[in-house]
Design a protein around this motif. Structure first.
Motif, PDB file in Angstrom:
ATOM      1  N   GLU A   6      90.171  32.370  21.327  1.00  0.00           N
ATOM      2  CA  GLU A   6      90.834  31.765  22.470  1.00  0.00           C
ATOM      3  C   GLU A   6      89.930  30.721  23.127  1.00  0.00           C
ATOM      4  O   GLU A   6      88.704  30.816  23.071  1.00  0.00           O
ATOM      5  CB  GLU A   6      91.191  32.811  23.542  1.00  0.00           C
ATOM      6  CG  GLU A   6      92.027  33.975  23.074  1.00  0.00           C
ATOM      7  CD  GLU A   6      91.181  35.164  22.655  1.00  0.00           C
ATOM      8  OE1 GLU A   6      91.707  36.295  22.637  1.00  0.00           O
ATOM      9  OE2 GLU A   6      89.981  34.975  22.347  1.00  0.00           O
ATOM     10  N   SER A   7      90.557  29.754  23.765  1.00  0.00           N
ATOM     11  CA  SER A   7      89.846  28.760  24.568  1.00  0.00           C
ATOM     12  C   SER A   7      90.791  28.216  25.620  1.00  0.00           C
ATOM     13  O   SER A   7      91.999  28.467  25.564  1.00  0.00           O
ATOM     14  CB  SER A   7      89.314  27.622  23.687  1.00  0.00           C
ATOM     15  OG  SER A   7      90.378  26.963  23.040  1.00  0.00           O
ATOM     16  N   GLY A   8      90.226  27.493  26.582  1.00  0.00           N
ATOM     17  CA  GLY A   8      91.055  26.840  27.590  1.00  0.00           C
ATOM     18  C   GLY A   8      91.090  27.529  28.936  1.00  0.00           C
ATOM     19  O   GLY A   8      91.727  27.027  29.868  1.00  0.00           O
ATOM     20  N   GLY A   9      90.441  28.668  29.048  1.00  0.00           N
ATOM     21  CA  GLY A   9      90.415  29.338  30.334  1.00  0.00           C
ATOM     22  C   GLY A   9      89.580  28.573  31.340  1.00  0.00           C
ATOM     23  O   GLY A   9      88.881  27.616  31.003  1.00  0.00           O
ATOM     24  N   GLY A  10      89.677  28.989  32.594  1.00  0.00           N
ATOM     25  CA  GLY A  10      88.906  28.332  33.645  1.00  0.00           C
ATOM     26  C   GLY A  10      89.432  28.703  35.001  1.00  0.00           C
ATOM     27  O   GLY A  10      90.179  29.674  35.149  1.00  0.00           O
ATOM     28  N   SER A  11      89.040  27.925  35.998  1.00  0.00           N
ATOM     29  CA  SER A  11      89.456  28.162  37.368  1.00  0.00           C
ATOM     30  C   SER A  11      90.472  27.113  37.781  1.00  0.00           C
ATOM     31  O   SER A  11      90.328  25.928  37.452  1.00  0.00           O
ATOM     32  CB  SER A  11      88.244  28.105  38.301  1.00  0.00           C
ATOM     33  OG  SER A  11      87.322  29.129  37.988  1.00  0.00           O
ATOM     34  N   VAL A  12      91.479  27.533  38.509  1.00  0.00           N
ATOM     35  CA  VAL A  12      92.542  26.629  38.949  1.00  0.00           C
ATOM     36  C   VAL A  12      93.069  27.117  40.281  1.00  0.00           C
ATOM     37  O   VAL A  12      93.008  28.314  40.601  1.00  0.00           O
ATOM     38  CB  VAL A  12      93.668  26.578  37.875  1.00  0.00           C
ATOM     39  CG1 VAL A  12      94.339  27.923  37.713  1.00  0.00           C
ATOM     40  CG2 VAL A  12      94.669  25.486  38.185  1.00  0.00           C
ATOM     41  N   GLN A  13      93.579  26.203  41.065  1.00  0.00           N
ATOM     42  CA  GLN A  13      94.173  26.583  42.354  1.00  0.00           C
ATOM     43  C   GLN A  13      95.587  27.106  42.139  1.00  0.00           C
ATOM     44  O   GLN A  13      96.272  26.745  41.171  1.00  0.00           O
ATOM     45  CB  GLN A  13      94.180  25.389  43.292  1.00  0.00           C
ATOM     46  CG  GLN A  13      92.789  24.977  43.754  1.00  0.00           C
ATOM     47  CD  GLN A  13      92.837  23.938  44.852  1.00  0.00           C
ATOM     48  OE1 GLN A  13      93.804  23.178  44.962  1.00  0.00           O
ATOM     49  NE2 GLN A  13      91.805  23.886  45.674  1.00  0.00           N
ATOM     50  N   ALA A  14      96.012  27.926  43.052  1.00  0.00           N
ATOM     51  CA  ALA A  14      97.374  28.458  43.011  1.00  0.00           C
ATOM     52  C   ALA A  14      98.377  27.309  42.939  1.00  0.00           C
ATOM     53  O   ALA A  14      98.231  26.300  43.637  1.00  0.00           O
ATOM     54  CB  ALA A  14      97.641  29.327  44.234  1.00  0.00           C
ATOM     55  N   GLY A  15      99.371  27.481  42.084  1.00  0.00           N
ATOM     56  CA  GLY A  15     100.356  26.438  41.860  1.00  0.00           C
ATOM     57  C   GLY A  15     100.011  25.501  40.719  1.00  0.00           C
ATOM     58  O   GLY A  15     100.851  24.711  40.276  1.00  0.00           O
ATOM     59  N   GLY A  16      98.785  25.599  40.233  1.00  0.00           N
ATOM     60  CA  GLY A  16      98.322  24.734  39.166  1.00  0.00           C
ATOM     61  C   GLY A  16      98.722  25.230  37.795  1.00  0.00           C
ATOM     62  O   GLY A  16      99.451  26.225  37.648  1.00  0.00           O
ATOM     63  N   SER A  17      98.221  24.513  36.779  1.00  0.00           N
ATOM     64  CA  SER A  17      98.565  24.817  35.389  1.00  0.00           C
ATOM     65  C   SER A  17      97.316  24.895  34.526  1.00  0.00           C
ATOM     66  O   SER A  17      96.285  24.286  34.843  1.00  0.00           O
ATOM     67  CB  SER A  17      99.488  23.725  34.829  1.00  0.00           C
ATOM     68  OG  SER A  17     100.686  23.642  35.559  1.00  0.00           O
ATOM     69  N   LEU A  18      97.426  25.635  33.450  1.00  0.00           N
ATOM     70  CA  LEU A  18      96.391  25.706  32.419  1.00  0.00           C
ATOM     71  C   LEU A  18      97.076  25.901  31.079  1.00  0.00           C
ATOM     72  O   LEU A  18      98.158  26.499  31.017  1.00  0.00           O
ATOM     73  CB  LEU A  18      95.453  26.897  32.643  1.00  0.00           C
ATOM     74  CG  LEU A  18      94.245  26.767  33.563  1.00  0.00           C
ATOM     75  CD1 LEU A  18      93.511  28.090  33.643  1.00  0.00           C
ATOM     76  CD2 LEU A  18      93.316  25.660  33.106  1.00  0.00           C
ATOM     77  N   ARG A  19      96.424  25.416  30.022  1.00  0.00           N
ATOM     78  CA  ARG A  19      96.915  25.689  28.681  1.00  0.00           C
ATOM     79  C   ARG A  19      95.820  26.401  27.889  1.00  0.00           C
ATOM     80  O   ARG A  19      94.717  25.862  27.731  1.00  0.00           O
ATOM     81  CB  ARG A  19      97.333  24.417  27.955  1.00  0.00           C
ATOM     82  CG  ARG A  19      98.037  24.724  26.624  1.00  0.00           C
ATOM     83  CD  ARG A  19      98.506  23.491  25.892  1.00  0.00           C
ATOM     84  NE  ARG A  19      97.409  22.795  25.222  1.00  0.00           N
ATOM     85  CZ  ARG A  19      97.598  21.923  24.236  1.00  0.00           C
ATOM     86  NH1 ARG A  19      98.820  21.625  23.820  1.00  0.00           N
ATOM     87  NH2 ARG A  19      96.547  21.327  23.676  1.00  0.00           N
ATOM     88  N   LEU A  20      96.147  27.575  27.439  1.00  0.00           N
ATOM     89  CA  LEU A  20      95.232  28.329  26.594  1.00  0.00           C
ATOM     90  C   LEU A  20      95.552  28.065  25.124  1.00  0.00           C
ATOM     91  O   LEU A  20      96.717  27.857  24.770  1.00  0.00           O
ATOM     92  CB  LEU A  20      95.346  29.827  26.873  1.00  0.00           C
ATOM     93  CG  LEU A  20      95.168  30.267  28.320  1.00  0.00           C
ATOM     94  CD1 LEU A  20      95.252  31.789  28.415  1.00  0.00           C
ATOM     95  CD2 LEU A  20      93.861  29.762  28.898  1.00  0.00           C
ATOM     96  N   SER A  21      94.516  28.085  24.310  1.00  0.00           N
ATOM     97  CA  SER A  21      94.681  27.901  22.872  1.00  0.00           C
ATOM     98  C   SER A  21      94.148  29.117  22.136  1.00  0.00           C
ATOM     99  O   SER A  21      93.202  29.778  22.602  1.00  0.00           O
ATOM    100  CB  SER A  21      93.923  26.662  22.397  1.00  0.00           C
ATOM    101  OG  SER A  21      94.382  25.495  23.025  1.00  0.00           O
ATOM    102  N   CYS A  22      94.729  29.392  20.993  1.00  0.00           N
ATOM    103  CA  CYS A  22      94.282  30.490  20.128  1.00  0.00           C
ATOM    104  C   CYS A  22      94.272  29.942  18.709  1.00  0.00           C
ATOM    105  O   CYS A  22      95.332  29.672  18.137  1.00  0.00           O
ATOM    106  CB  CYS A  22      95.230  31.674  20.254  1.00  0.00           C
ATOM    107  SG  CYS A  22      94.910  33.019  19.095  1.00  0.00           S
ATOM    108  N   THR A  23      93.076  29.778  18.177  1.00  0.00           N
ATOM    109  CA  THR A  23      92.937  29.219  16.836  1.00  0.00           C
ATOM    110  C   THR A  23      92.643  30.336  15.853  1.00  0.00           C
ATOM    111  O   THR A  23      91.776  31.182  16.096  1.00  0.00           O
ATOM    112  CB  THR A  23      91.810  28.177  16.814  1.00  0.00           C
ATOM    113  OG1 THR A  23      92.130  27.141  17.747  1.00  0.00           O
ATOM    114  CG2 THR A  23      91.683  27.562  15.426  1.00  0.00           C
TER     115      THR A  23
END
Length: 125
Positions: A6-23
């Motif tokens: 997995e990759s793509g994790g991190g910190s984000v503010q509420a209401g925001g977006s993130l995309r995680l990847s799984c290779t």
């Protein structure tokens, strides 16, 4: 050997977006169903969505409309697009192929065909 990363994790503010990847290595998504799970400290491992080997998808009710699972077969990568994130989405997120029900601890499965990634932290503040 079969491996999911997995990759793509991190910190984000509420209401925001993130995309995680799984290779995937030594594994293709036509082989079996693959899903995303998450673990909050002191809570059991929680299933989020699954993408089946035929490409069909299913979601846990609490993420419907906010999270989208997809895959790019050419890259042998699966994604989890997360939007409208909430502080309660804070967790370690895992991708896995596991025919059994989610174990109490993500990544610790007794099923002989289960493969879990190492997890990626998502923090929503």
């Amino acid at each position: 050997h079969v491996q999911l990363v997995e990759s793509g994790g991190g910190s984000v503010q509420a209401g925001g977006s993130l995309r995680l990847s799984c290779t995937a290595s030594e594994f293709t998504f036509e082989d079996s169903d693959v899903g995303w799970y998450r673990q909050v400290p002191d809570f059991e491992c929680e299933w989020i969505p699954t993408i089946a080997s035929d490409g069909s998808t299913s979601y846990a009710d609490f993420v419907k409309g906010r999270f989208t699972i997809s895959q790019d077969k050419a890259k042998n990568t699966m994604y989890l697009q997360m939007s409208s994130l909430k502080p309660e989405d804070t967790a370690v997120y895992y991708c896995a192929t596991d025919p059994s029900a989610p174990p109490p601890l993500c990544g610790v499965s007794s099923h002989p065909l289960a493969v879990w990634g190492q997890g990626t932290q998502v923090t929503v503040s």
